[in-house]
Enzyme design. Sequence first.
Site, mmCIF file in Angstrom:
data_model
loop_
_atom_site.group_PDB
_atom_site.id
_atom_site.type_symbol
_atom_site.label_atom_id
_atom_site.label_comp_id
_atom_site.label_asym_id
_atom_site.label_seq_id
_atom_site.Cartn_x
_atom_site.Cartn_y
_atom_site.Cartn_z
ATOM 1 N N GLY A 163 2.803 -1.249 4.205
ATOM 2 C CA GLY A 163 2.806 0.167 3.857
ATOM 3 C C GLY A 163 4.206 0.645 3.514
ATOM 4 N N GLY A 164 4.851 1.286 4.478
ATOM 5 C CA GLY A 164 6.142 1.934 4.232
ATOM 6 C C GLY A 164 7.177 1.056 3.545
ATOM 7 N N ASN B 25 0.866 -1.182 0.000
ATOM 8 C CA ASN B 25 0.000 0.000 0.000
ATOM 9 C C ASN B 25 0.900 1.230 0.000
ATOM 10 O OD1 ASN B 25 -1.788 2.059 0.530
ATOM 11 N ND2 ASN B 25 -2.251 1.411 2.630
ATOM 12 N N TRP B 26 0.946 1.898 -1.144
ATOM 13 C CA TRP B 26 1.834 3.069 -1.260
ATOM 14 C C TRP B 26 1.223 4.310 -0.617
ATOM 15 C CZ3 TRP B 26 4.843 3.508 -6.598
ATOM 16 C CH2 TRP B 26 5.759 2.447 -6.678
ATOM 17 N N LYS B 27 -0.035 4.225 -0.212
ATOM 18 C CA LYS B 27 -0.725 5.393 0.366
ATOM 19 C C LYS B 27 -0.537 6.599 -0.562
ATOM 20 C CE LYS B 27 0.153 3.431 4.877
ATOM 21 N NZ LYS B 27 0.020 3.611 6.304
ATOM 22 N N GLY C 172 2.518 2.061 10.714
ATOM 23 C CA GLY C 172 3.537 3.101 10.611
ATOM 24 C C GLY C 172 4.244 3.400 11.917
ATOM 25 N N HIS D 295 -9.517 0.844 4.981
ATOM 26 C CA HIS D 295 -8.244 1.067 5.695
ATOM 27 C C HIS D 295 -8.507 1.978 6.891
ATOM 28 C CE1 HIS D 295 -4.168 2.411 6.547
ATOM 29 N NE2 HIS D 295 -3.749 1.349 5.873
ATOM 30 N N GLU E 179 -5.210 -5.212 10.587
ATOM 31 C CA GLU E 179 -4.222 -4.151 10.780
ATOM 32 C C GLU E 179 -4.498 -3.429 12.095
ATOM 33 O OE1 GLU E 179 -2.308 -2.917 6.851
ATOM 34 O OE2 GLU E 179 -4.079 -1.693 7.077
ATOM 35 N N GLU F 51 -6.945 4.386 8.022
ATOM 36 C CA GLU F 51 -6.758 5.815 7.761
ATOM 37 C C GLU F 51 -8.009 6.416 7.133
ATOM 38 O OE1 GLU F 51 -3.040 5.525 5.622
ATOM 39 O OE2 GLU F 51 -2.035 4.968 7.493
ATOM 40 N N SER G 126 3.502 -2.323 10.193
ATOM 41 C CA SER G 126 4.955 -2.340 10.450
ATOM 42 C C SER G 126 5.620 -3.650 10.064
ATOM 43 C CB SER G 126 5.241 -1.994 11.917
ATOM 44 O OG SER G 126 4.788 -0.682 12.207
HETATM 45 C C1 PEP Z 1 -0.805 0.115 6.077
HETATM 46 O O1 PEP Z 1 -1.018 1.312 6.154
HETATM 47 O O2 PEP Z 1 -1.612 -0.617 5.483
HETATM 48 C C2 PEP Z 1 0.404 -0.406 6.709
HETATM 49 C C3 PEP Z 1 0.434 -1.675 6.997
HETATM 50 O O3 PEP Z 1 1.421 0.482 6.942
HETATM 51 P P1 PEP Z 1 2.890 0.169 7.543
HETATM 52 O O4 PEP Z 1 3.364 -1.124 6.946
HETATM 53 O O5 PEP Z 1 3.728 1.330 7.124
HETATM 54 O O6 PEP Z 1 2.721 0.058 9.026
#
Ligand code: PEP
Length: 250
Positions: free
Chosen positions: A234-235, A12-14, A174, A98, A168, A100, A213
């Site tokens: 994500g990141g 997920n590049w957000k 994050g 999600h 999640e 967010e 994470s």
């Molecule tokens: C996400 O936002 O779906 C996510 C898992 O982010 P991260 O891996 O950066 O915690």
Amino acid sequence: MTNSPRPLIAGNWKMNGLGASLAEATALAQALAAEPAAARVALCPPATLIERMSRQLAGSAVEIGGQDCRAEASGAFTGDVSAEMLADAGARLVILGHSERRAGYGETDALVSAKVEAALRAGLEPIVCVGETLAEREAGQAVAVVAAQVAGSLPTAVAGKPFSVAYEPVWCIGSGCIPTIEQIEEVHVAVRAALVARLGEAGKGAAILYGGSVKPANAADIMKVREVGGALVGGASLKAADFLPIVRAV
Ligand code: PEP
């Protein structure tokens, strides 16, 4: 691992990525062409990159997904993107619900469920996100919150269609911290039970991804947990050099 046919590792590049970032997607696809992965691999870039990424990665092992969609197919909804538009641009999957979006846009389970219906209508494979906040976990409500989100966010129409659920925990997104292996297992087992309660047999085959994470250093341990059928990343999905070891951890 879970009883799902093939684990899914989705990035997920957000709201990250310009045209130049497509080089990372290409590097990922080239690495997978040289050495195929056991997992299915998907990237969910911002909507502006879906069509370009789809063209650039056509024929590769990397599937493309969106990060959200509007429930309606078209209309006077300035700034929104429909499931049909994502599919038209080359997406095959879509992340829905999600945290967010639940937190930032007040998305309810009912709205997420309507978006899942829209995704199915457009032929997209939904990745439906659920997860508790830190306050909910500290109040001992993690399993109940997540089970209620599964029940409320999945329309019965998903039965028999390809879809996955991503657990999640909001406090892990994050943040660099992850739950213990026992905590992950407890919730994933509860998600499976909620899926079966909601969908019967059809709830047994869907992959349950862990997200929050996930990094190259922790991916292998997470992937071994009972009922973990992949990851939403994500990141660490932004750079091929970080994402590839996670893909290969399956
Ligand atoms: C996400 O936002 O779906 C996510 C898992 O982010 P991260 O891996 O950066 O915690």
